[in-house]
Scaffold this motif. Structure first.
Motif, PDB file in Angstrom:
ATOM      1  N   GLU A  33      69.228  19.176  11.583  1.00  0.00           N
ATOM      2  CA  GLU A  33      70.796  19.416  11.228  1.00  0.00           C
ATOM      3  C   GLU A  33      71.619  20.030  11.505  1.00  0.00           C
ATOM      4  O   GLU A  33      72.888  19.952  11.247  1.00  0.00           O
ATOM      5  CB  GLU A  33      71.055  18.264   9.495  1.00  0.00           C
ATOM      6  CG  GLU A  33      70.236  16.672  10.069  1.00  0.00           C
ATOM      7  CD  GLU A  33      70.009  16.446   8.281  1.00  0.00           C
ATOM      8  OE1 GLU A  33      70.039  14.946   8.393  1.00  0.00           O
ATOM      9  OE2 GLU A  33      70.516  16.478   7.560  1.00  0.00           O
ATOM     10  N   LYS A  34      71.136  20.831  11.281  1.00  0.00           N
ATOM     11  CA  LYS A  34      71.430  22.953  10.691  1.00  0.00           C
ATOM     12  C   LYS A  34      71.737  23.058  12.556  1.00  0.00           C
ATOM     13  O   LYS A  34      72.833  23.539  12.435  1.00  0.00           O
ATOM     14  CB  LYS A  34      70.976  23.332  10.283  1.00  0.00           C
ATOM     15  CG  LYS A  34      71.112  23.624   8.682  1.00  0.00           C
ATOM     16  CD  LYS A  34      70.495  24.445   8.114  1.00  0.00           C
ATOM     17  CE  LYS A  34      70.490  24.591   6.230  1.00  0.00           C
ATOM     18  NZ  LYS A  34      69.742  24.836   5.164  1.00  0.00           N
ATOM     19  N   ALA A  35      71.014  22.931  13.563  1.00  0.00           N
ATOM     20  CA  ALA A  35      70.765  22.725  14.547  1.00  0.00           C
ATOM     21  C   ALA A  35      72.325  21.363  15.186  1.00  0.00           C
ATOM     22  O   ALA A  35      71.857  21.604  16.409  1.00  0.00           O
ATOM     23  CB  ALA A  35      69.523  22.885  15.767  1.00  0.00           C
ATOM     24  N   GLY A  36      72.466  20.609  14.717  1.00  0.00           N
ATOM     25  CA  GLY A  36      73.292  19.853  15.387  1.00  0.00           C
ATOM     26  C   GLY A  36      72.626  18.135  15.548  1.00  0.00           C
ATOM     27  O   GLY A  36      73.431  17.537  15.967  1.00  0.00           O
ATOM     28  N   CYS A  37      71.332  18.253  14.956  1.00  0.00           N
ATOM     29  CA  CYS A  37      70.634  17.252  15.411  1.00  0.00           C
ATOM     30  C   CYS A  37      70.774  15.535  13.876  1.00  0.00           C
ATOM     31  O   CYS A  37      71.673  15.757  12.981  1.00  0.00           O
ATOM     32  CB  CYS A  37      69.442  17.266  15.013  1.00  0.00           C
ATOM     33  SG  CYS A  37      68.030  17.790  16.163  1.00  0.00           S
ATOM     34  N   ALA A  38      71.093  14.631  15.348  1.00  0.00           N
ATOM     35  CA  ALA A  38      71.858  13.406  14.631  1.00  0.00           C
ATOM     36  C   ALA A  38      70.512  12.565  14.459  1.00  0.00           C
ATOM     37  O   ALA A  38      70.251  12.060  15.778  1.00  0.00           O
ATOM     38  CB  ALA A  38      72.806  13.020  14.755  1.00  0.00           C
ATOM     39  N   PHE A  39      70.278  12.051  13.176  1.00  0.00           N
ATOM     40  CA  PHE A  39      68.652  11.045  13.046  1.00  0.00           C
ATOM     41  C   PHE A  39      69.168   9.649  13.409  1.00  0.00           C
ATOM     42  O   PHE A  39      69.842   9.527  12.936  1.00  0.00           O
ATOM     43  CB  PHE A  39      68.265  11.427  11.927  1.00  0.00           C
ATOM     44  CG  PHE A  39      67.317  12.720  12.029  1.00  0.00           C
ATOM     45  CD1 PHE A  39      65.767  12.305  11.782  1.00  0.00           C
ATOM     46  CD2 PHE A  39      67.847  13.576  11.578  1.00  0.00           C
ATOM     47  CE1 PHE A  39      64.982  13.388  12.539  1.00  0.00           C
ATOM     48  CE2 PHE A  39      67.518  15.246  11.253  1.00  0.00           C
ATOM     49  CZ  PHE A  39      65.559  14.905  12.032  1.00  0.00           C
ATOM     50  N   GLN A  40      68.079   9.395  13.896  1.00  0.00           N
ATOM     51  CA  GLN A  40      68.211   7.502  13.940  1.00  0.00           C
ATOM     52  C   GLN A  40      66.869   6.869  14.329  1.00  0.00           C
ATOM     53  O   GLN A  40      66.127   7.757  13.616  1.00  0.00           O
ATOM     54  CB  GLN A  40      68.876   6.885  15.114  1.00  0.00           C
ATOM     55  CG  GLN A  40      67.774   7.789  16.801  1.00  0.00           C
ATOM     56  CD  GLN A  40      68.779   7.377  17.583  1.00  0.00           C
ATOM     57  OE1 GLN A  40      70.139   8.148  17.694  1.00  0.00           O
ATOM     58  NE2 GLN A  40      68.561   6.649  18.417  1.00  0.00           N
ATOM     59  N   THR A  41      66.954   5.763  13.045  1.00  0.00           N
ATOM     60  CA  THR A  41      65.287   5.450  12.898  1.00  0.00           C
ATOM     61  C   THR A  41      65.053   4.716  14.339  1.00  0.00           C
ATOM     62  O   THR A  41      65.511   4.495  15.124  1.00  0.00           O
ATOM     63  CB  THR A  41      65.616   4.334  12.209  1.00  0.00           C
ATOM     64  OG1 THR A  41      66.582   3.175  12.646  1.00  0.00           O
ATOM     65  CG2 THR A  41      65.822   5.195  10.394  1.00  0.00           C
ATOM     66  N   PRO A  42      63.690   4.212  14.656  1.00  0.00           N
ATOM     67  CA  PRO A  42      63.027   5.023  16.288  1.00  0.00           C
ATOM     68  C   PRO A  42      63.148   2.477  15.614  1.00  0.00           C
ATOM     69  O   PRO A  42      62.700   2.024  14.371  1.00  0.00           O
ATOM     70  CB  PRO A  42      61.520   4.546  15.666  1.00  0.00           C
ATOM     71  CG  PRO A  42      61.418   4.437  13.945  1.00  0.00           C
ATOM     72  CD  PRO A  42      62.644   5.117  13.330  1.00  0.00           C
ATOM     73  N   ASN A  43      62.736   1.971  16.447  1.00  0.00           N
ATOM     74  CA  ASN A  43      62.365   0.418  17.003  1.00  0.00           C
ATOM     75  C   ASN A  43      60.893   0.583  16.260  1.00  0.00           C
ATOM     76  O   ASN A  43      60.261   1.624  16.753  1.00  0.00           O
ATOM     77  CB  ASN A  43      63.327  -0.289  18.445  1.00  0.00           C
ATOM     78  CG  ASN A  43      64.369  -0.388  18.314  1.00  0.00           C
ATOM     79  OD1 ASN A  43      65.225  -0.670  17.353  1.00  0.00           O
ATOM     80  ND2 ASN A  43      65.350   0.286  19.222  1.00  0.00           N
ATOM     81  N   ASP A  44      60.263  -0.792  16.719  1.00  0.00           N
ATOM     82  CA  ASP A  44      59.270  -1.679  16.292  1.00  0.00           C
ATOM     83  C   ASP A  44      58.546  -1.236  17.509  1.00  0.00           C
ATOM     84  O   ASP A  44      58.742  -3.010  17.846  1.00  0.00           O
ATOM     85  CB  ASP A  44      58.860  -2.355  14.849  1.00  0.00           C
ATOM     86  CG  ASP A  44      57.235  -2.392  14.667  1.00  0.00           C
ATOM     87  OD1 ASP A  44      56.593  -1.762  14.996  1.00  0.00           O
ATOM     88  OD2 ASP A  44      57.384  -3.081  13.811  1.00  0.00           O
ATOM     89  N   HIS A  45      57.426  -0.459  17.862  1.00  0.00           N
ATOM     90  CA  HIS A  45      57.085  -2.044  19.287  1.00  0.00           C
ATOM     91  C   HIS A  45      56.014  -1.409  19.643  1.00  0.00           C
ATOM     92  O   HIS A  45      55.022  -2.253  20.390  1.00  0.00           O
ATOM     93  CB  HIS A  45      57.508  -0.118  20.308  1.00  0.00           C
ATOM     94  CG  HIS A  45      58.306   0.960  20.275  1.00  0.00           C
ATOM     95  ND1 HIS A  45      59.424   0.167  21.282  1.00  0.00           N
ATOM     96  CD2 HIS A  45      59.052   1.028  19.425  1.00  0.00           C
ATOM     97  CE1 HIS A  45      60.486   1.013  21.196  1.00  0.00           C
ATOM     98  NE2 HIS A  45      60.633   2.112  19.951  1.00  0.00           N
TER      99      HIS A  45
END
Length: 340
Positions: free
Chosen positions: A41-53
Motif C-alpha cells: 500500500e505504501k507503494a500505491g497498491c490498491a487491494f481487491q479480493t479475488p473471485n472463486d475460479h
C-alpha cells in the motif's frame, strides 16, 4: 498498481518447524500478511479480493489425488489416537513410483516433502485462496493490466504437482503461468526467491511451453539441496527450457543484478509475452533465513530492471520473512518497478 488478496489466507497459522533437528517457531507466520500488505500500500497498491475460479485452474497442475489429500488429511489425521495438532510426516518413500498407501500417516509422507509444511485445520482453505488470488491476477493481466501484485500466502514455489514442501502447498506462480498459457500467452516464470523453486521446476521440467528461470543461493549447501543446480536444464521436450542461476552465498546487489541480466537474455530468447515473477524477498541481507545479501535499495534496482523488459508482469509473493525491513523491501521493489 492493483493488488489481490483474500482474508481467508490469514487462517493458516503453522506452528511446527524443524531445522538441524531443533524445533523453532515456524517463520511463515500470518503476520507476514500485515507487513506485506502495508508495504504494498505504501507503494500505491490498491487491494481487491479475488473471485472463486474453482478447483479447475489448480487441478491443471496438481493431481486429483493430491487435491483430495490436502482437503481431507487433517480430519483423517485428527482421528489417530495421540496425533499432533498438525499433520507432520515421519516416513517418506524412496521414490515417487512407490506404492500409494491408504494410511493417513503413509499418505502424509508421500505428499509432504519435509517438516516445513505442517497441515492444520485451515491450511487447505488458506492455500486455496492463495491460489485463487494468483489466478485472479493472471486473469486481470490477460484482460489488459500491465502489472499486478498478488499477496499469495501461504507461498507456493516449493510445491510439486503432488507434493507439498518448504511452507508451500499449491504452486501459485505455476498455476498463474498455466492460466496465462491457456489464455494464449507465452509465459516465462522468473523466480527471484532466496531458495530455488524446485516445485516449479518439477512441474514444467518436461515442457517447452513455459520457461522457468530461477536465481537462488547455490543449493550445494542450502535448501532445497537436491534441485536448482546449473546443469538441470529440463528433459525431453523441456530440454533447454529450465534455467538455474545458482549464486554464491552472500551475493549482494551487483552480483545479483548481473545474474538477472542473464535471466532476461533467456526470457527474450524464449519470446515470452508475459512474465510471472515468483517474488521472494528473502534474498535480503538481514532475512532470518540468510543466504544472499541484497539490500533494500537493491530491491528497487531489481524491480526497475524487470520493468525495463517492457512485458506485462504478474508479481506473486513467495518468501520474505519477518524482519524490520520486510515491508520496506516490498515498497522499495514495487517503487523501483513503477519508476522505470
Amino acid at each position: 498498481m492493483k493488488a489481490i488478496f483474500d482474508d481467508r489466507q490469514w487462517k493458516h497459522d503453522p506452528k511446527h518447524f524443524m531445522a538441524n533437528g531443533t524445533l523453532y517457531p515456524n517463520p511463515e507466520q500470518p503476520q507476514r500478511i500485515e507487513v506485506l500488505q502495508s508495504g504494498a500500500e505504501k507503494a500505491g497498491c490498491a487491494f481487491q479480493t479475488p473471485n472463486d475460479h474453482g478447483l479447475g485452474p489448480i487441478a491443471a497442475l496438481h493431481t486429483p489425488e493430491y487435491l483430495a489429500f490436502l482437503e481431507t488429511i487433517h480430519t483423517r489425521w485428527s482421528r489417530i489416537e495421540g496425533a499432533s495438532d498438525e499433520v507432520i510426516p515421519n516416513i517418506h518413500p524412496d521414490r515417487r513410483t512407490a506404492s500409494y498407501p491408504r494410511s493417513a500417516v503413509g499418505q502424509a509422507g508421500f505428499h509432504q516433502a519435509d517438516t516445513s509444511c505442517p497441515i492444520a485445520e485451515h491450511t487447505f482453505e488458506s492455500a486455496y485462496w492463495s491460489a485463487q488470488s494468483a489466478i485472479e491476477g493472471a486473469d486481470l493481466l490477460h484482460a489488459g493490466d500491465r502489472a499486478l501484485y498478488v499477496l499469495s500466502r501461504p507461498p507456493g514455489h516449493h510445491a510439486f504437482a503432488d507434493l507439498a514442501g518448504g511452507f508451500c502447498f499449491f504452486n501459485n506462480t505455476g498455476i498463474a503461468a498455466e492460466r496465462l498459457r491457456m489464455a494464449g500467452h507465452r509465459p516465462a516464470i522468473l523466480d527471484i526467491d532466496l531458495h530455488h523453486g524446485n516445485g516449479t521446476q518439477g512441474i514444467f521440467y518436461e515442457r517447452s511451453d513455459v520457461l522457468t528461470v530461477s536465481l537462488h543461493a547455490d543449493p550445494i549447501r542450502f535448501y532445497p539441496f537436491f534441485w536448482g543446480h546449473a546443469h538441470e536444464r529440463g528433459e525431453g521436450a523441456g530440454r533447454g527450457y529450465n534455467v538455474n542461476l545458482p549464486l554464491p552465498r552472500g551475493t549482494g546487489d551487483d552480483g545479483y543484478l548481473k545474474a538477472l541480466e542473464t535471466a532476461f537474455a533467456h526470457i527474450r530468447a524464449f519470446g515470452a509475452d508475459v512474465i510471472v515473477v515468483a517474488l521472494g524477498l528473502d534474498a535480503f541481507e538481514k532475512d532470518p533465513l540468510k543466504g544472499l545479501a541484497v539490500t533494500t535499495p537493491g530491491f528497487a534496482r531489481i524491480g526497475k530492471a524487470i520493468a525495463r523488459q517492457s512485458l506485462p508482469t504478474l508479481f506473486v509473493q513467495e518468501g520474505g520473512y519477518l524482519s524490520q525491513e520486510l515491508g520496506l523491501n516490498l515498497t522499495s521493489f514495487l517503487n523501483g518497478y513503477q519508476s522505470a
